[in-house]
Design an enzyme around this catalytic site. Sequence first.
Site, PDB file in Angstrom:
ATOM      1  N   GLN A 117      22.068 -12.065   9.662  1.00  0.00           N
ATOM      2  CA  GLN A 117      21.197 -11.866   8.451  1.00  0.00           C
ATOM      3  C   GLN A 117      20.010 -12.687   8.967  1.00  0.00           C
ATOM      4  OE1 GLN A 117      21.880  -9.256   6.526  1.00  0.00           O
ATOM      5  NE2 GLN A 117      22.950  -9.194   8.227  1.00  0.00           N
TER       6      GLN A 117
ATOM      7  N   HIS B 172      16.722 -11.064  10.154  1.00  0.00           N
ATOM      8  CA  HIS B 172      15.924 -10.154   9.875  1.00  0.00           C
ATOM      9  C   HIS B 172      14.447 -10.627   9.438  1.00  0.00           C
ATOM     10  CE1 HIS B 172      18.431  -6.684   8.721  1.00  0.00           C
ATOM     11  NE2 HIS B 172      19.389  -7.753   8.336  1.00  0.00           N
TER      12      HIS B 172
ATOM     13  N   HIS C  68      25.106  -9.928   0.225  1.00  0.00           N
ATOM     14  CA  HIS C  68      26.326  -9.745   0.772  1.00  0.00           C
ATOM     15  C   HIS C  68      27.333 -10.928   0.706  1.00  0.00           C
ATOM     16  CE1 HIS C  68      23.327  -7.540   3.300  1.00  0.00           C
ATOM     17  NE2 HIS C  68      24.059  -6.510   3.155  1.00  0.00           N
TER      18      HIS C  68
ATOM     19  N   HIS D   2      13.368  15.000 -41.629  1.00  0.00           N
ATOM     20  CA  HIS D   2      14.562  15.155 -40.928  1.00  0.00           C
ATOM     21  C   HIS D   2      15.661  15.770 -41.759  1.00  0.00           C
ATOM     22  CE1 HIS D   2      12.784  12.325 -38.218  1.00  0.00           C
ATOM     23  NE2 HIS D   2      13.718  12.197 -37.444  1.00  0.00           N
TER      24      HIS D   2
ATOM     25  N   ASP E  37      26.166  -3.058   7.545  1.00  0.00           N
ATOM     26  CA  ASP E  37      24.964  -2.735   7.741  1.00  0.00           C
ATOM     27  C   ASP E  37      24.777  -1.332   8.459  1.00  0.00           C
ATOM     28  OD1 ASP E  37      23.629  -4.690   6.663  1.00  0.00           O
ATOM     29  OD2 ASP E  37      23.230  -5.765   8.514  1.00  0.00           O
TER      30      ASP E  37
ATOM     31  N   GLN F 261       0.913  -1.196   0.099  1.00  0.00           N
ATOM     32  CA  GLN F 261       0.040   0.034   0.032  1.00  0.00           C
ATOM     33  C   GLN F 261       0.766   1.234   0.094  1.00  0.00           C
ATOM     34  OE1 GLN F 261      -0.173  -2.558   2.166  1.00  0.00           O
ATOM     35  NE2 GLN F 261      -0.027  -1.901   4.301  1.00  0.00           N
TER      36      GLN F 261
HETATM   37  N1  LIG Z   1      17.938  -5.574   0.789  1.00  0.00           N
HETATM   38  C1  LIG Z   1      18.272  -4.851   1.643  1.00  0.00           C
HETATM   39  O1  LIG Z   1      19.028  -3.917   1.485  1.00  0.00           O
HETATM   40  C2  LIG Z   1      17.534  -4.757   3.032  1.00  0.00           C
HETATM   41  C3  LIG Z   1      17.552  -3.824   4.194  1.00  0.00           C
HETATM   42  C4  LIG Z   1      16.726  -3.869   5.330  1.00  0.00           C
HETATM   43  C5  LIG Z   1      15.981  -4.985   5.250  1.00  0.00           C
HETATM   44  N2  LIG Z   1      15.967  -5.765   4.702  1.00  0.00           N
HETATM   45  C6  LIG Z   1      14.656  -6.754   4.234  1.00  0.00           C
HETATM   46  O2  LIG Z   1      13.556  -6.198   4.434  1.00  0.00           O
HETATM   47  C7  LIG Z   1      12.522  -7.078   4.871  1.00  0.00           C
HETATM   48  C8  LIG Z   1      11.732  -6.375   5.950  1.00  0.00           C
HETATM   49  O3  LIG Z   1      10.686  -6.868   6.167  1.00  0.00           O
HETATM   50  P1  LIG Z   1       9.652  -6.573   7.292  1.00  0.00           P
HETATM   51  O4  LIG Z   1       8.404  -7.497   7.146  1.00  0.00           O
HETATM   52  O5  LIG Z   1      10.228  -6.535   8.649  1.00  0.00           O
HETATM   53  O6  LIG Z   1       9.021  -5.020   6.940  1.00  0.00           O
HETATM   54  P2  LIG Z   1       8.404  -4.450   5.831  1.00  0.00           P
HETATM   55  O7  LIG Z   1       8.276  -3.334   6.027  1.00  0.00           O
HETATM   56  O8  LIG Z   1       9.205  -4.648   4.463  1.00  0.00           O
HETATM   57  O9  LIG Z   1       7.085  -5.382   5.584  1.00  0.00           O
HETATM   58  C9  LIG Z   1       5.972  -4.724   6.489  1.00  0.00           C
HETATM   59  C10 LIG Z   1       4.546  -4.608   5.693  1.00  0.00           C
HETATM   60  O10 LIG Z   1       4.429  -5.813   4.984  1.00  0.00           O
HETATM   61  C11 LIG Z   1       2.867  -6.079   4.659  1.00  0.00           C
HETATM   62  N3  LIG Z   1       2.518  -7.274   4.876  1.00  0.00           N
HETATM   63  C12 LIG Z   1       2.941  -8.326   5.790  1.00  0.00           C
HETATM   64  N4  LIG Z   1       2.087  -9.462   5.866  1.00  0.00           N
HETATM   65  C13 LIG Z   1       1.114  -8.962   4.662  1.00  0.00           C
HETATM   66  C14 LIG Z   1       0.371  -9.910   4.041  1.00  0.00           C
HETATM   67  N5  LIG Z   1       0.036 -11.354   4.661  1.00  0.00           N
HETATM   68  N6  LIG Z   1      -0.426  -9.490   3.114  1.00  0.00           N
HETATM   69  C15 LIG Z   1       0.073  -8.196   2.965  1.00  0.00           C
HETATM   70  N7  LIG Z   1       0.803  -7.308   3.019  1.00  0.00           N
HETATM   71  C16 LIG Z   1       1.610  -7.785   4.141  1.00  0.00           C
HETATM   72  C17 LIG Z   1       2.441  -4.913   5.651  1.00  0.00           C
HETATM   73  O11 LIG Z   1       2.042  -4.044   4.974  1.00  0.00           O
HETATM   74  C18 LIG Z   1       3.526  -4.358   6.565  1.00  0.00           C
HETATM   75  O12 LIG Z   1       3.204  -3.045   6.740  1.00  0.00           O
HETATM   76  C19 LIG Z   1      13.519  -8.177   5.293  1.00  0.00           C
HETATM   77  O13 LIG Z   1      13.196  -9.411   4.642  1.00  0.00           O
HETATM   78  C20 LIG Z   1      14.575  -7.566   5.519  1.00  0.00           C
HETATM   79  O14 LIG Z   1      15.674  -8.866   5.383  1.00  0.00           O
HETATM   80  C21 LIG Z   1      16.492  -5.712   3.157  1.00  0.00           C
HETATM   81  N1  LIG Z   2      21.225  -6.424   6.332  1.00  0.00           N
HETATM   82  C1  LIG Z   2      20.294  -5.524   5.899  1.00  0.00           C
HETATM   83  C2  LIG Z   2      20.439  -5.505   4.346  1.00  0.00           C
HETATM   84  O1  LIG Z   2      19.870  -6.913   3.721  1.00  0.00           O
HETATM   85  C3  LIG Z   2      20.356  -4.135   6.358  1.00  0.00           C
HETATM   86  C4  LIG Z   2      20.196  -3.914   7.781  1.00  0.00           C
HETATM   87  C5  LIG Z   2      19.734  -2.851   8.559  1.00  0.00           C
HETATM   88  N2  LIG Z   2      19.808  -2.953   9.573  1.00  0.00           N
HETATM   89  C6  LIG Z   2      20.562  -4.158  10.005  1.00  0.00           C
HETATM   90  N3  LIG Z   2      20.647  -4.686   8.645  1.00  0.00           N
HETATM   91 ZN   LIG Z   3      21.351  -6.660   8.539  1.00  0.00          ZN
END
Ligand SMILES: NC(=O)c1ccc[n+]([C@@H]2O[C@H](COP(=O)([O-])OP(=O)(O)OC[C@H]3O[C@@H](n4cnc5c(N)ncnc54)[C@H](O)[C@@H]3O)[C@@H](O)[C@H]2O)c1
Ligand SMILES: N[C@H](CO)Cc1c[nH]c[nH+]1
Ligand SMILES: [Zn+2]
Length: 434
Positions: free
Chosen positions: A258, A261, A327, A419, A360, A190
């Site tokens: 990792q 997360h 990573h 042209h 990170d 959303q």
């Molecule tokens: N690649 C990167 O650089 C990086 C950096 C930080 C975090 N991450 C990753 O980001 C992700 C964060 O995930 P998170 O869940 O903590 O937060 P997020 O904010 O990405 O997701 C939460 C949102 O997902 C939605 N959601 C959850 N369940 C749902 C459902 N069943 N149906 C529809 N929508 C739904 C909701 O709207 C909720 O607000 C983790 O996988 C983490 O590993 C990646």
């Molecule tokens: N490892 C994540 C990226 O995949 C980034 C993050 C934020 N805080 C901690 N870790």
């Molecule tokens: Zn991390």
Amino acid sequence: MQILRYETYKQNVANTEKATQTIQQNLDEQVLDIIRAVQKRGDEAALVYTKKFDKADVTSLSVSEEEWNNAFNSIKTEQPALFEALTAAAENIRQYQQKTKEEGFQFSPQPGIQLGQKITPLDRVGVYVPGGKASYPSTVLMDVIPAVVAGVEQVVITTPPRPDGSLDPAVLTAAKIAGATGVYKIGGAQAVAALAYGTESLPKVDKIVGPGNAFVARAKKWVFGDVAIDMIAGPSEICAFADNTVPPSYVAADLLSQAEHAEDATSICVTTDADYAEEVQKEVERQIPLLERAAIIRESIQANGKIIICDDEDQAMELINSIAPEHLQLMGAGAEKQVEKVKHAGAIFIGPYSSEPLGDYFAGPNHTLPTNGTARFSSPLGVYDFMKKSSTIHYSKERLLDYADTIITIAEAEGLTAHANAIRIRKENNDASS
Ligand SMILES: NC(=O)c1ccc[n+]([C@@H]2O[C@H](COP(=O)([O-])OP(=O)(O)OC[C@H]3O[C@@H](n4cnc5c(N)ncnc54)[C@H](O)[C@@H]3O)[C@@H](O)[C@H]2O)c1
Ligand SMILES: N[C@H](CO)Cc1c[nH]c[nH+]1
Ligand SMILES: [Zn+2]
């Protein structure tokens, strides 16, 4: 954590590709429903989804100046160590990002010809900051600072609210330190839809950046084209290449960092030493129960944790490049030489002391990185993601007349005689006047 040989791993990857496609289809249906609803009904639909998925009954999606300032002041006065740490990290990130800023160029291949490239910032960007299973002030710094360094005027953040409708004050503080211009309490697909199409509360942006879970990553893919996106930065991944010169406890700790997360994070250890593989496996088992987020970690490790034994270093490097991890930690002897053989990885951590969380939080390079094999063609988030380029072309009269016939020849070969005419009209005008 499963130990398997290179050949078995490769076979398993081939077998699971089909199953993954079906999961993706189900996810897409849900994500598209959310995007369509927000596109059509704006704030009202966004509030309904916020209540449904984040359990937060908020009445306004915007964070007021008062709420923002209060959060900033509370962290500054009540948690000075955190405030200092965020400020220090921000400085390292700013310094690194300034190095990646391109300035454009001008050159003159011949007298009377001036060519160049003008680089300008985007006007308005949206930064998605994850917030479902953890809070990410570090992601605020990582993603807002390059936009500010690029010169973007409006940098807004979206992040899911907590069930009581508030945001983590550390996230709001990081937003101020980094220079964000607005913060909105909305997450998931959303939030991506609201940024892509605009709602009564949220501005429509030119580009959406930032990591998130599978819903966020898929939503970004679906709105791409109506708005720009940075990359697919989905669930976190780590791949550690190690040998018996590295304490197995270090490798295990980095893998588990990792895994905490989310359940769908991926942690892989690659080694050429079968005995060492068992030592890492034992360490992983020993450490999991000691960690606060053991439940998430256990699930992630069971689903996606692997220790892969390769025949030799060449096979290991081929495997790593085929995974293209977000990573990559090169931890063992010869790490510095192995860097030369890496073709695909989001960030490469070299040596046993360059532990992934260093990147990170603190070192400076971005932690928003391509996942799910997309490091084959995507780069870390950087200033370049917030800038675009325009070409500049300036020919004098003499130079245009010199090349008029050449240009006309190509235009006529394409059958585009208007042209050709645009060039010819100038040539004939000048032939007549001379
Ligand atoms: N690649 C990167 O650089 C990086 C950096 C930080 C975090 N991450 C990753 O980001 C992700 C964060 O995930 P998170 O869940 O903590 O937060 P997020 O904010 O990405 O997701 C939460 C949102 O997902 C939605 N959601 C959850 N369940 C749902 C459902 N069943 N149906 C529809 N929508 C739904 C909701 O709207 C909720 O607000 C983790 O996988 C983490 O590993 C990646
Ligand atoms: N490892 C994540 C990226 O995949 C980034 C993050 C934020 N805080 C901690 N870790
Ligand atoms: Zn991390």
